[in-house]
Scaffold this motif. Structure first.
Motif, PDB file in Angstrom:
ATOM      1  N   UNK A  26       0.635  -1.199   0.102  1.00  0.00           N
ATOM      2  CA  UNK A  26       0.096   0.098   0.126  1.00  0.00           C
ATOM      3  C   UNK A  26       1.217   1.236   0.333  1.00  0.00           C
ATOM      4  N   UNK A  27       2.464   0.990   0.202  1.00  0.00           N
ATOM      5  CA  UNK A  27       2.663   2.517  -0.426  1.00  0.00           C
ATOM      6  C   UNK A  27       3.199   2.654  -1.445  1.00  0.00           C
ATOM      7  N   UNK A  28       4.100   4.054  -1.699  1.00  0.00           N
ATOM      8  CA  UNK A  28       4.906   4.324  -2.828  1.00  0.00           C
ATOM      9  C   UNK A  28       6.343   3.666  -2.900  1.00  0.00           C
ATOM     10  N   UNK A  29       6.508   3.433  -3.664  1.00  0.00           N
ATOM     11  CA  UNK A  29       8.513   4.136  -3.486  1.00  0.00           C
ATOM     12  C   UNK A  29       8.877   5.470  -4.053  1.00  0.00           C
ATOM     13  N   UNK A  30       9.759   6.453  -2.778  1.00  0.00           N
ATOM     14  CA  UNK A  30      10.520   7.528  -3.359  1.00  0.00           C
ATOM     15  C   UNK A  30      11.647   7.624  -2.358  1.00  0.00           C
ATOM     16  N   UNK A  45      19.807  -4.212  -3.439  1.00  0.00           N
ATOM     17  CA  UNK A  45      20.581  -4.301  -3.839  1.00  0.00           C
ATOM     18  C   UNK A  45      19.953  -4.519  -5.607  1.00  0.00           C
ATOM     19  N   UNK A  46      19.871  -6.061  -4.921  1.00  0.00           N
ATOM     20  CA  UNK A  46      19.434  -6.784  -6.499  1.00  0.00           C
ATOM     21  C   UNK A  46      17.312  -6.418  -5.865  1.00  0.00           C
ATOM     22  N   UNK A  47      16.955  -5.496  -6.898  1.00  0.00           N
ATOM     23  CA  UNK A  47      15.572  -5.282  -6.663  1.00  0.00           C
ATOM     24  C   UNK A  47      14.875  -5.132  -7.960  1.00  0.00           C
ATOM     25  N   UNK A  48      13.889  -4.799  -8.103  1.00  0.00           N
ATOM     26  CA  UNK A  48      13.057  -5.045  -9.285  1.00  0.00           C
ATOM     27  C   UNK A  48      11.146  -3.881  -9.192  1.00  0.00           C
ATOM     28  N   UNK A  49      11.550  -3.058  -9.875  1.00  0.00           N
ATOM     29  CA  UNK A  49      10.054  -2.529  -9.905  1.00  0.00           C
ATOM     30  C   UNK A  49       8.983  -3.169 -10.932  1.00  0.00           C
ATOM     31  N   UNK A  50       8.035  -3.733 -10.637  1.00  0.00           N
ATOM     32  CA  UNK A  50       7.407  -4.019 -12.124  1.00  0.00           C
ATOM     33  C   UNK A  50       6.029  -3.099 -12.234  1.00  0.00           C
ATOM     34  N   UNK A  70       0.670  -0.588  -8.682  1.00  0.00           N
ATOM     35  CA  UNK A  70      -0.640  -0.889  -9.495  1.00  0.00           C
ATOM     36  C   UNK A  70      -0.280   0.511 -10.669  1.00  0.00           C
ATOM     37  N   UNK A  71      -1.189   1.090 -11.301  1.00  0.00           N
ATOM     38  CA  UNK A  71      -0.800   2.216 -12.554  1.00  0.00           C
ATOM     39  C   UNK A  71      -0.800   3.778 -11.454  1.00  0.00           C
ATOM     40  N   UNK A  72      -0.989   3.046  -9.825  1.00  0.00           N
ATOM     41  CA  UNK A  72      -1.088   4.940  -9.147  1.00  0.00           C
ATOM     42  C   UNK A  72       0.325   4.551  -8.527  1.00  0.00           C
ATOM     43  N   UNK A  74       1.148   2.085  -6.437  1.00  0.00           N
ATOM     44  CA  UNK A  74       1.062   2.037  -4.826  1.00  0.00           C
ATOM     45  C   UNK A  74       2.031  -0.034  -4.700  1.00  0.00           C
ATOM     46  N   UNK A  75       1.884  -0.442  -4.103  1.00  0.00           N
ATOM     47  CA  UNK A  75       2.815  -1.828  -4.198  1.00  0.00           C
ATOM     48  C   UNK A  75       1.365  -2.525  -3.757  1.00  0.00           C
ATOM     49  N   UNK A  76       1.707  -3.758  -4.433  1.00  0.00           N
ATOM     50  CA  UNK A  76      -0.074  -4.798  -4.403  1.00  0.00           C
ATOM     51  C   UNK A  76       0.990  -5.370  -4.293  1.00  0.00           C
ATOM     52  N   UNK A  77       2.037  -6.459  -4.313  1.00  0.00           N
ATOM     53  CA  UNK A  77       2.559  -7.756  -4.268  1.00  0.00           C
ATOM     54  C   UNK A  77       4.013  -7.563  -4.162  1.00  0.00           C
ATOM     55  N   UNK A  78       4.653  -8.625  -3.433  1.00  0.00           N
ATOM     56  CA  UNK A  78       5.818  -8.705  -3.623  1.00  0.00           C
ATOM     57  C   UNK A  78       6.602 -10.044  -3.560  1.00  0.00           C
ATOM     58  N   UNK A  79       7.319 -10.536  -4.450  1.00  0.00           N
ATOM     59  CA  UNK A  79       7.798 -11.879  -4.835  1.00  0.00           C
ATOM     60  C   UNK A  79       9.679 -11.475  -4.078  1.00  0.00           C
ATOM     61  N   UNK A  80       9.760 -12.977  -4.409  1.00  0.00           N
ATOM     62  CA  UNK A  80      10.851 -12.977  -4.791  1.00  0.00           C
ATOM     63  C   UNK A  80      11.582 -13.694  -5.966  1.00  0.00           C
ATOM     64  N   UNK A  81      12.346 -13.803  -6.432  1.00  0.00           N
ATOM     65  CA  UNK A  81      12.622 -14.471  -8.128  1.00  0.00           C
ATOM     66  C   UNK A  81      13.619 -13.831  -9.425  1.00  0.00           C
TER      67      UNK A  81
END
Length: 81
Positions: A26-30, A45-50, A70-72, A74-81
């Protein structure tokens, strides 16, 4: 100074996607932390925003954090890999 999140950065199994989901949901990245934003510099260090409908590689990296927004933004899900 980076944010120290106990359990998330430790080697004792605390680097799970579910743990990150609890911190990012539910948060934004900033650039800075507040009630609705998580600072990008405190992500692993190893991350990507999809974003929705964005292309992604199908390679599997167990240490990589995948942050689904999501389109706005906001974080909706987090997975590893």
């Amino acid at each position: 100074m980076p944010l120290v999140v106990p359990g998330l950065m430790s080697k004792e199994g605390g680097d799970k996607g579910e743990d990150w989901m609890g911190k990012l949901a539910g948060k934004k990245l900033g650039d800075m932390h507040d009630e609705v934003t998580f600072a990008k510099q405190d992500l692993p260090a190893e991350h990507r925003v999809l974003q929705p409908d964005s292309m992604k590689t199908m390679d599997f990296k167990p240490e990589r954090l995948n942050i689904h927004v999501d389109e706005e933004g906001l974080v909706k899900n987090v997975t590893k890999g």
